[in-house]
Design a protein around this motif. Structure first.
Motif, mmCIF file in Angstrom:
data_model
loop_
_atom_site.group_PDB
_atom_site.id
_atom_site.type_symbol
_atom_site.label_atom_id
_atom_site.label_comp_id
_atom_site.label_asym_id
_atom_site.label_seq_id
_atom_site.Cartn_x
_atom_site.Cartn_y
_atom_site.Cartn_z
ATOM 1 N N SER A 92 -43.317 -36.766 -12.497
ATOM 2 C CA SER A 92 -44.730 -36.413 -12.591
ATOM 3 C C SER A 92 -44.965 -34.911 -12.513
ATOM 4 C CB SER A 92 -45.528 -37.114 -11.485
ATOM 5 O OG SER A 92 -45.028 -36.766 -10.205
ATOM 6 N N CYS A 95 -42.096 -48.821 -14.488
ATOM 7 C CA CYS A 95 -41.603 -48.095 -13.312
ATOM 8 C C CYS A 95 -40.562 -48.900 -12.548
ATOM 9 C CB CYS A 95 -42.770 -47.743 -12.391
ATOM 10 S SG CYS A 95 -43.899 -46.489 -13.048
ATOM 11 N N LEU A 114 -40.852 -42.381 -11.806
ATOM 12 C CA LEU A 114 -41.720 -41.995 -10.708
ATOM 13 C C LEU A 114 -41.439 -40.575 -10.226
ATOM 14 C CD1 LEU A 114 -41.315 -45.368 -8.822
ATOM 15 C CD2 LEU A 114 -43.428 -44.575 -9.916
ATOM 16 N N ILE A 169 -53.015 -46.648 -13.585
ATOM 17 C CA ILE A 169 -51.586 -46.345 -13.596
ATOM 18 C C ILE A 169 -51.173 -45.620 -12.312
ATOM 19 C CG2 ILE A 169 -51.520 -46.318 -16.109
ATOM 20 C CD1 ILE A 169 -51.299 -43.282 -16.005
ATOM 21 N N GLY A 170 -52.099 -44.883 -11.699
ATOM 22 C CA GLY A 170 -51.777 -44.246 -10.427
ATOM 23 C C GLY A 170 -51.529 -45.273 -9.342
ATOM 24 N N SER A 174 -48.212 -47.007 -10.014
ATOM 25 C CA SER A 174 -47.105 -46.117 -9.651
ATOM 26 C C SER A 174 -46.879 -46.107 -8.147
ATOM 27 C CB SER A 174 -47.387 -44.687 -10.128
ATOM 28 O OG SER A 174 -47.403 -44.599 -11.531
ATOM 29 N N SER A 175 -47.967 -46.090 -7.372
ATOM 30 C CA SER A 175 -47.829 -46.021 -5.916
ATOM 31 C C SER A 175 -47.156 -47.270 -5.361
ATOM 32 C CB SER A 175 -49.197 -45.810 -5.263
ATOM 33 O OG SER A 175 -50.015 -46.964 -5.379
ATOM 34 N N HIS A 184 -47.543 -50.640 -16.898
ATOM 35 C CA HIS A 184 -47.001 -49.418 -16.302
ATOM 36 C C HIS A 184 -46.129 -49.743 -15.089
ATOM 37 C CE1 HIS A 184 -46.793 -45.154 -15.377
ATOM 38 N NE2 HIS A 184 -47.061 -45.455 -14.119
ATOM 39 N N TYR A 185 -46.558 -50.679 -14.275
ATOM 40 C CA TYR A 185 -45.786 -51.096 -13.106
ATOM 41 C C TYR A 185 -44.418 -51.633 -13.524
ATOM 42 C CZ TYR A 185 -44.440 -54.166 -9.218
ATOM 43 O OH TYR A 185 -43.749 -54.808 -8.215
ATOM 44 N N GLN A 193 -43.519 -47.134 -6.340
ATOM 45 C CA GLN A 193 -42.835 -46.142 -5.503
ATOM 46 C C GLN A 193 -42.504 -46.731 -4.140
ATOM 47 O OE1 GLN A 193 -42.250 -42.395 -6.239
ATOM 48 N NE2 GLN A 193 -40.759 -43.289 -4.852
#
Length: 254
Positions: A124, A114, A121, A163-164, A167-168, A110-111, A171
């Motif tokens: 959502s 992104c 990103l 995945i959260g 994502s962070s 997932h990273y 981001q």
């Protein structure tokens, strides 16, 4: 609230009702929906999601503005198709035998998505449309956890946690890249240009812990932060917790 099915679902799954389509009147479409979606992905990769407009997309495809709407009903639906297309066209790697490595792979895949498509990103807030790409990805993610001893809700929460976190971190990296593009200055450049001034404005104040740790971090990162290290350190600690929880669940069940 409408009781009617969302029409974008058939578009996501390219479902025509299972029957041969009736001949279309007028000129035959020279592009497919996939052609349109791929072009939109290229624009978003290049210009970001705010830079993607239906008018620009139509121009790049050589279509009239209204002709584009014969392929997709609107921009939100287009973005849903783009996201599902990105998820679906990645060849998912085989899951390793080790549980910890499987969980890490869920986050890393997932990273990487992104990082390759930072506009992901920003989507959502859109409705969670379920397409084939998202469904295949979710099945693969759950397969990494199946058999570990968690119940179905905890399996879903584990995927969301991994995945959260990925994502962070992605981001944070994208914010750094955006700032460097805007300012034309890397973080290392900024610190080099402002170190003396910081010494002036902070004179008379003592920050022994912040000074010691900040100096060590700055020397290691050559920047204010290092998202790549944050990914490795944070993911390792998350995996520590997940594996400990799974072992506890197994122990309680045994």
């Amino acid at each position: 609230m409408s009781d009617h099915p969302d029409p974008v679902l058939r578009l996501l799954w390219r479902y025509d009702g299972g029957a041969p389509s009736a001949p279309r009147r007028g000129r035959k479409q020279r592009l497919s929906v996939d052609d349109v979606v791929d072009a939109a992905i290229r624009i978003a990769d290049r210009d970001g999601l705010p830079g993607l407009s239906m008018r620009l997309l139509a121009t790049e495809l050589g279509l009239g503005a209204m002709s584009l709407y014969t392929y997709v009903p609107g921009r939100d639906e287009l973005v849903a198709l783009m996201l599902d297309r990105v998820l679906g066209r990645r060849k998912l790697p085989a899951l390793p035998g080790d549980l910890r490595e499987r969980l890490a792979l869920v986050a890393r895949v997932h990273y990487e998505d992104c990082r390759q498509h930072p506009w992901m990103l920003e989507v959502s807030g859109l409705r969670a449309w379920v397409g084939p790409g998202a469904s295949d990805r979710y099945e693969w993610q759950l397969s990494a956890i199946e058999g570990a001893g968690l119940d179905d809700i905890e399996m879903d929460q584990t995927v969301a946690l991994l995945i959260g976190f990925a994502s962070s971190v992605a981001q944070a990296q994208e914010r750094i890249r955006a700032e460097e593009r805007t300012s034309g200055m890397t973080q290392a450049d900024w610190w080099a240009a402002n170190t003396d001034e910081l010494g002036v404005v902070m004179a008379g104040r003592e920050y022994p812990l912040a000074g010691r740790v900040g100096a060590a971090a700055g020397e290691a990162y050559q920047a204010a932060t290092d998202p790549a290290r944050e990914l490795e350190f944070g993911l390792a600690r998350i995996l520590d917790g997940l594996v400990a929880h799974i072992e506890h669940v197994r122990g309680a069940a045994g």
